[in-house]
Design a protein around this motif. Structure first.
Motif, PDB file in Angstrom:
ATOM      1  N   VAL A  59      42.766  32.844  38.365  1.00  0.00           N
ATOM      2  CA  VAL A  59      42.541  33.856  37.331  1.00  0.00           C
ATOM      3  C   VAL A  59      41.161  33.556  36.764  1.00  0.00           C
ATOM      4  O   VAL A  59      40.944  32.502  36.161  1.00  0.00           O
ATOM      5  CB  VAL A  59      43.624  33.779  36.244  1.00  0.00           C
ATOM      6  N   THR A 104      50.262  36.432  29.429  1.00  0.00           N
ATOM      7  CA  THR A 104      51.304  35.802  30.249  1.00  0.00           C
ATOM      8  C   THR A 104      51.285  36.470  31.622  1.00  0.00           C
ATOM      9  O   THR A 104      51.027  37.665  31.725  1.00  0.00           O
ATOM     10  CB  THR A 104      52.687  36.030  29.611  1.00  0.00           C
ATOM     11  N   ILE A 105      51.543  35.676  32.672  1.00  0.00           N
ATOM     12  CA  ILE A 105      51.616  36.275  34.005  1.00  0.00           C
ATOM     13  C   ILE A 105      53.067  36.215  34.473  1.00  0.00           C
ATOM     14  O   ILE A 105      53.659  35.141  34.575  1.00  0.00           O
ATOM     15  CB  ILE A 105      50.708  35.533  34.996  1.00  0.00           C
ATOM     16  N   PRO A 153      50.329  40.762  34.666  1.00  0.00           N
ATOM     17  CA  PRO A 153      49.844  40.158  33.430  1.00  0.00           C
ATOM     18  C   PRO A 153      50.339  40.990  32.235  1.00  0.00           C
ATOM     19  O   PRO A 153      50.268  42.222  32.279  1.00  0.00           O
ATOM     20  CB  PRO A 153      48.324  40.235  33.552  1.00  0.00           C
ATOM     21  N   TRP A 170      38.686  40.175  33.741  1.00  0.00           N
ATOM     22  CA  TRP A 170      39.412  39.145  34.488  1.00  0.00           C
ATOM     23  C   TRP A 170      39.559  39.569  35.944  1.00  0.00           C
ATOM     24  O   TRP A 170      39.764  40.737  36.232  1.00  0.00           O
ATOM     25  CB  TRP A 170      40.796  38.933  33.872  1.00  0.00           C
ATOM     26  N   LEU A 172      41.649  38.658  39.606  1.00  0.00           N
ATOM     27  CA  LEU A 172      42.833  37.969  40.131  1.00  0.00           C
ATOM     28  C   LEU A 172      42.652  37.740  41.630  1.00  0.00           C
ATOM     29  O   LEU A 172      42.191  38.634  42.340  1.00  0.00           O
ATOM     30  CB  LEU A 172      44.083  38.815  39.915  1.00  0.00           C
TER      31      LEU A 172
END
Lengths: 384, 625
Positions: free
Chosen positions: A148, A181-182, A236, A265, A267
């Motif tokens: 990430v 949070t993922i 996410p 961000w 991924l």
């Protein structure tokens, strides 16, 4: 005469030559099995399941549990090692006549220990570098990680790497370095990716390239030159709001990500990276063949090794049978690709790599000494 | 045992040296024998250098290897007592393909492949090219689809059809090396080419205003260029050595040589010479052929003096076939040993030892010649490992015979020498035995240390196994075996097992060290490594079994016989697993023989475990009497 205590009896059993013989025969069976199993399982799996395990497990057809069917190489090796040490110190006299045997068996013990060390501590990874480019990390063959990456600052990326073990285990991943949070919805160690067509079931992903893909799980690759395409379905979530459901996979090249509170961000599911405190730049790769054939004659990579902390900045030629050993790592010329524009190094960290050298020298010298003494004694008898 | 009459020492010595000299003379005969007189200078032609498989070799070697690959032999019998040498066959294939197409050279055993071509199995084994031509496309189609399947998963038919297609391909490449399947006349085409090039260039420059002659020249040039481009792609070998000042990469085929713009010094002299040779062979003109060959030979001697002695030696090595005469000598020596065991006469023993010595010397000479020609340690591939295993076993047997003078050691050595040379002979049919080394293996140091030691380990384990077989046979066949001799045999086998353990262990671990040096792991449990480890383990088991008293004479000797199985499986069986190494068409036949060998050894193990003379009724009679 000393009393026959249970302890002595155990000692005697452990030092018995019959135990040695039994172990050697069992070891032969395991080694033969390891060899034959390499055809269906591939080298890596066959080794892990036979010689590098304590018990060999087998799942009978129709049953859901596995049962141990045979001792594995680890168990036999451990018993053999114990047997060797007990026999050595309980039975073998410490004399000049037996010096060769002492040396040979000590060397053998080291060799077995070395193999245990290798199984426990050796880390193998690979490092592909295109010509003209610089790299300062190597990547694992099997292990994956979810990267990430905070790409807000164009100069530096801030990477949070989540290893595969956590991805496999957890439903939700929270870490202080990420403001979200993922959720991990699916994880496939190997998968088949295909383009979504009308009539296929709805794609599971809602964002990124994965929104146009079908992803199906696949059995793990067995051949040594096959790579797995791992895939994870992740979501996410920040403050209870979903930022999209993504398919991430090492089989996907296109970057995907999202923006949150003014930060961007990215991924990425990729092979686990090991960062090095130094860098290698591939200056030149040569691939010689014998004229008029495609038989390779030599592969060689000229790299620039830069290690500012140690003040190193020099050229190194890595070629067949001539690896680079630096800071406890060894770089071998392993492969190449992209029309000779990419060189791939195998990177090995094995703190005990010198042990087998010592062990082999001990065994060889020991046997030479012992058999030499025996031969000269036998010749003396014949002549007499 | 009756004591035979003692022969005088001088007589024994004379017999020894006489036999040795005679045997060596016999083996050297192909080199000493006057060359057969031929109209064409075949011998000179066969010494010309060509580049094929990345190696500079004489035409002779290329011709022999090609004929071996296609037909399985090094000469071509035509019937009526006429036999073509490999070089003569090559000349016909290159320059008179219409004749060569009628030679029955394609060995086809697979009934399904025969069925594909529409031929009946059982009639004959070898077929001429013209008979296969009609099915050529079908063979190629089948081979291409078979090639998509990984080699270890191919059926017998698939392997056989790929094998046939590759042999047909080789033959067609040979036909298209200098001439396009014998079409046209290479010498006059060469002259035409030189003549039309300037005319065509001029015509091209003048564009539309070109004369009719110029246009014709352009057309002729286009046709010739097309022809040479085809030859450049199809050629089986490169026949034009680099000119002075050029590197080894400058080797060119005939077509490539024609397409390369000549430097100021003119076109490559080899072009005209090869074209003239082709023309002369077609017209059966020995004088013209001879002058072209000597012209090219003189040029090679001037520009590449470094090739000359190696090329000549390689041709002589091919001619002498030391491993074939070695095979014969091993058989003779074995026969002599049997006669000695029957008669127990010192004269016969001298002859037997002399014959073994001669066989080992000839074998050694062949091995040394290969080392020198190749510039490599003795073991570089499966073929040379077979040659070396036999040599090491025979030499070890000869050395052990000096300690235990009962003939078992040399008998075992001769048997192994013979068997491994037979295996090598079969392996050589899969191509050039002096092939170039792949990059990973290209290390003379490790080839010389690891490979040689581990191969000595194989050889000594087999020798111990041969002694085990001798013990089993004595036990089952002899009525009253001499106990002292039996004791000697057992002691000898034990010593050889110790030797085998030492060498197989050192060899195996040197392999580990090589692996650590070249790809970063001491031990990877791959099939070849495991095979070597199994031999080490088995030899260690034998020694510990004796030391612990678990096994005595019978146990030890039958265990050495089982060592043959372990060694054969790790030597050949591993290659048949089809992982890591590519499997050869040969391997399927080899698999059959390997299975047969292992079964025979297991039968011997069982025989060894049975009571003595179990098979014969006479013992029971005697016991009853």
């Amino acid at each position: 005469m000393r009393a026959d205590t249970p302890l002595r009896r155990v000692g005697r059993a452990l030092s018995s030559l019959k135990l040695t013989l039994a172990c050697l025969v069992l070891l032969m069976v395991v080694v033969a099995a390891c060899t034959l199993l390499q055809v269906p399982l591939g080298t890596h799996q066959a080794v892990v399941r036979t010689v590098r395990s304590f018990l060999i497990w087998w799942r009978p057809p129709g049953l859901s549990t596995r049962i141990p069917v045979f001792p594995g190489g680890g168990l036999i090796g451990a018993v053999l090692l114990l047997n060797l040490l007990f026999a050595q110190f309980l039975r073998l006299e410490l004399s000049r006549r037996k010096a060769g045997l002492w040396m040979a068996h000590l060397g053998l013990a080291l060799l077995v220990l070395g193999e245990f060390g290798t199984a426990l501590f050796q880390v193998e990874s690979q490092m592909p570098i295109p010509v003209g480019q610089t790299s300062s990390y190597s990547q694992d063959y099997d292990q994956m990680e979810l990267a990430v990456v905070d790409t807000t600052d164009p100069k530096t990326d801030v990477v949070t790497a989540i290893p595969q073990s956590i991805l496999k285990r957890s439903k939700a991943i929270e870490t202080p370095s990420l403001p979200f949070t993922i959720l991990v919805k699916r994880y496939y160690p190997n998968s088949v990716l295909s383009l979504h067509r009308s009539g296929d079931p709805e794609p599971l992903a809602t964002a990124g390239v994965g929104a146009n893909l079908n992803v199906a799980p696949a059995p793990l690759a067995t051949a040594d030159n096959e790579d797995n395409t791992a895939a994870a379905l992740i979501e996410p979530v920040a403050k209870g709001r979903s930022l999209g459901v993504f398919w991430v996979s090492n089989g996907l090249g296109a970057p995907q990500g999202f923006a949150l509170d003014g930060r961007t961000w990215r991924l990425e599911l990729r092979h686990r990276r090991y960062y090095l405190p130094f860098s290698l730049t591939l200056e030149k790769f040569t691939h010689d063949i014998y004229p008029g054939t495609d038989i390779p004659k030599n592969f060689a990579s000229l790299v620039r090794l830069k290690d500012p902390s140690a003040g190193e900045d020099r050229d190194v030629l890595i070629h067949m049978n001539h690896p680079l050993r630096y800071r406890g790592l060894t770089f071998y010329q392993a492969s190449y690709g992209k029309g000779d524009k990419l060189s791939i190094f195998q990177v090995v960290r094995n703190p005990g790599w010198r042990l087998p050298y010592l062990a082999c020298a001990l065994v060889a010298l020991g046997m030479l000494l012992h058999f030499g003494l025996k031969l000269s004694a036998s010749l003396g008898r014949t002549r007499a | 045992m009756t004591k035979p009459k003692k022969a005088s020492k001088a007589l024994v010595r004379r017999i020894f040296w006489g036999t040795l000299a005679l045997a060596l003379f016999g083996a050297a005969w192909p080199l000493i024998a006057p060359a057969p007189r031929t109209k064409f200078p075949i011998a000179e032609f066969s010494r010309l250098p060509v580049l094929e498989g990345g190696r500079v070799k004489p035409v002779d070697s290329f011709a022999r290897n090609s004929l071996l690959l296609i037909r399985g032999t090094q000469t071509l019998p035509l019937g009526h007592g006429r036999t073509l040498s490999a070089t003569q066959w090559l000349l016909d294939a290159m320059f008179k393909p219409e004749t060569a197409d009628t030679y029955e050279i394609f060995t086809i055993d697979d009934p399904d492949v025969l069925g594909l071509i529409g031929l009946e199995p059982g009639r004959q084994r070898r077929y001429a090219y013209w008979k296969l031509q009609a099915s050529r496309d079908e063979i190629d189609k089948q081979a291409q689809s078979a090639e998509r399947i990984p080699s270890e998963k191919r059926s017998r038919f698939q392997s056989a059809v790929i094998n046939l297609a590759s042999r047909l391909n080789l033959y067609e490449q040979i036909k298209n090396t200098i001439m396009v399947s014998g079409d046209g006349n290479p010498a006059s085409e060469l002259r035409l080419f030189e003549q039309v090039v300037p005319e065509a260039v001029r015509a091209a420059h003048s564009g539309r205003g070109a004369t009719a002659r110029g246009k014709a020249a352009m057309k002729a040039l286009a046709q010739l260029l097309e022809r040479y481009q085809f030859l450049a792609k199809a050629a089986a070998f490169r026949c034009l050595p680099p000119r002075s000042g050029q590197g080894v990469g400058a080797w060119a085929s005939f077509g490539e040589g024609m397409l390369t713009p000549p430097p100021d010094s003119g076109p490559h002299p080899g072009l005209a010479d090869w074209a003239l040779m082709g023309d002369a062979w077609r017209r059966s003109d020995p004088a013209a052929f001879r002058s072209a060959v000597s012209d090219l030979t003189a040029w090679v001697q001037r520009v590449h003096p470094e090739y000359v002695s190696k090329l000549d030696s390689e041709v002589e090595f091919n001619e002498a076939q030391p491993f074939v005469s070695g095979m014969a000598l091993y058989v003779l020596a074995l026969l002599a040993i049997f006669v000695w065991w029957g008669t127990l006469r010192d004269e016969v023993r001298a002859a037997a030892v002399a014959l073994t010595g001669a066989a080992v010397l000839v074998h050694t000479a062949g091995l040394l010649a290969r080392i020198w020609l190749q510039g490599r340690p003795p073991v570089t591939n499966l073929y040379s490992s077979a040659v070396f295993v036999g040599w090491a076993a025979a030499l070890l047997g000869l050395a052990a015979e000096r300690i235990h003078k009962k003939g078992f050691a040399i008998a075992g050595g001769c048997l192994l020498g013979f068997c491994t040379l037979v295996i090598a002979q079969h392996l050589s049919a899969s191509g050039d035995t002096m092939e170039m080394m792949r990059a990973v293996l290209d290390s003379n140091f490790w080839l010389a240390t690891h490979v040689v030691t581990v191969t000595i380990g194989y050889a000594s384990t087999f020798l111990a196994g041969a002694l085990g077989i001798a013990w089993v046979l004595r036990r089952q066949l002899l009525k009253n075996p001499d106990p002292a001799t039996t004791r000697d045999l057992v002691a000898l086998a034990y010593g050889v097992v110790a030797f085998a353990l030492l060498f197989s262990f050192i060899g195996t671990t040197l392999g580990g060290i090589w692996a650590d040096q070249s790809w970063g792991r001491f031990w990877g449990w791959d099939p070849k490594e495991n095979g070597a480890l199994l031999i080490v383990l088995w030899n260690a088991i034998i020694l510990h079994a004796r030391f612990s008293g678990v096994a005595r004479e019978r146990g030890i000797m039958t265990m050495t016989v089982f060592g043959n199985v372990v060694t054969a499986l790790s030597w050949f069986g591993v290659n048949m697993l089809g992982i890591g190494l590519h499997s050869y068409g040969f391997m399927q036949k080899a698999f059959y023989w390997l299975t047969l060998f292992c079964a025979s050894q297991l039968v011997l193990v069982v025989l060894g475990l049975l009571p003595p003379r179990w098979f014969f009724a006479d013992d029971e009679d005697e016991a009853a009497a």
